[in-house]
Design a protein around this motif. Sequence first.
Motif, PDB file in Angstrom:
ATOM      1  N   ASP A 197       2.552  -9.300   0.006  1.00 40.94           N
ATOM      2  CA  ASP A 197       1.216  -9.682  -0.438  1.00 40.94           C
ATOM      3  C   ASP A 197       0.246  -8.520  -0.194  1.00 40.94           C
ATOM      4  O   ASP A 197      -0.121  -8.225   0.943  1.00 40.94           O
ATOM      5  CB  ASP A 197       0.762 -10.924   0.334  1.00 40.94           C
ATOM      6  N   MET A 198      -0.176  -7.864  -1.274  1.00 41.95           N
ATOM      7  CA  MET A 198      -1.041  -6.705  -1.125  1.00 41.95           C
ATOM      8  C   MET A 198      -2.429  -7.073  -0.616  1.00 41.95           C
ATOM      9  O   MET A 198      -3.126  -6.247  -0.024  1.00 41.95           O
ATOM     10  CB  MET A 198      -1.139  -5.946  -2.441  1.00 41.95           C
ATOM     11  N   ASN A 199      -2.853  -8.317  -0.824  1.00 40.13           N
ATOM     12  CA  ASN A 199      -4.122  -8.748  -0.240  1.00 40.13           C
ATOM     13  C   ASN A 199      -4.039  -8.730   1.282  1.00 40.13           C
ATOM     14  O   ASN A 199      -4.996  -8.347   1.969  1.00 40.13           O
ATOM     15  CB  ASN A 199      -4.492 -10.149  -0.740  1.00 40.13           C
ATOM     16  N   SER A 200      -2.888  -9.128   1.820  1.00 40.75           N
ATOM     17  CA  SER A 200      -2.681  -9.071   3.273  1.00 40.75           C
ATOM     18  C   SER A 200      -2.679  -7.629   3.750  1.00 40.75           C
ATOM     19  O   SER A 200      -3.268  -7.293   4.780  1.00 40.75           O
ATOM     20  CB  SER A 200      -1.356  -9.746   3.658  1.00 40.75           C
ATOM     21  N   VAL A 201      -2.008  -6.770   3.000  1.00 38.24           N
ATOM     22  CA  VAL A 201      -1.938  -5.358   3.375  1.00 38.24           C
ATOM     23  C   VAL A 201      -3.341  -4.766   3.459  1.00 38.24           C
ATOM     24  O   VAL A 201      -3.705  -4.109   4.447  1.00 38.24           O
ATOM     25  CB  VAL A 201      -1.086  -4.561   2.365  1.00 38.24           C
TER      26      VAL A 201
END
Length: 250
Positions: A197-201
């Motif tokens: 999940d790039m939002n988490s990254v």
Amino acid sequence: MIEVKNIYKSFDDNDVLKDVSSVFEAGKTNLIIGQSGSGKTVLLKTIVGLHEVDRGEVIYDSRSFTKMHGKERKDLRKEMGMLFQGSALFDSKTVEENVRFPLDMFSDMNMSDRIDRANFCLERVHLENANHLYPAEISGGMQKRVAIARAIALNPKYLFCDEPNSGLDPRTSIVIDELIQEITKEYNMTTIVNTHDMNSVMGIGEKVVFIANGEKCWEGTNAEILKSDNERLNDFIFASKFLKQLRAGS
């Protein structure tokens, strides 16, 4: 702190991890990212001992987990908390009973103290009034928070999260990410999150390790990702239109 040194892992003739080394720091949210089949899940399972390394070493605060056996490993595992992808709550147990489960299994507390500890952990994840509900009676996001409460019940030094935002909407995912980061700093835990999940990254990636084809191809912070010239990393993270626009504006 957890260190992995020159880790190799194969299944049959398939080399899944090839000479992977990194250091995961205490008090930070350390993320392992990569495409499906990249080896990131195998790396996480190797770190917690669900898979044995073929070569290399896993070290917990100067203690070689790889060289441990029997009681030593069992004692170290008491210092670990796990947040599973599907929450893995017991349907037949109440929220409070789910959080109390590791205390019932591994602590010497009396029942009153175990209940108090479970309630404290539920309060910490803002679920003060959910004690007597069952998993089927609460939302997916609340189930994740129950799973976090259970994961910290034994006051672990190390927290492992496998795709914690799987199946959640973006707003709830942010809540879970922020909660994981808050708890990590509050208890100075070494937290490792396995995610795509790039939002988490971009939200909580204080240390990011990118795995591709079983190799560590890049590591750095979420701020450094946007400036990376690593071709495989860019192919992975800038696949979404949103991130392409973000990079163009940075």
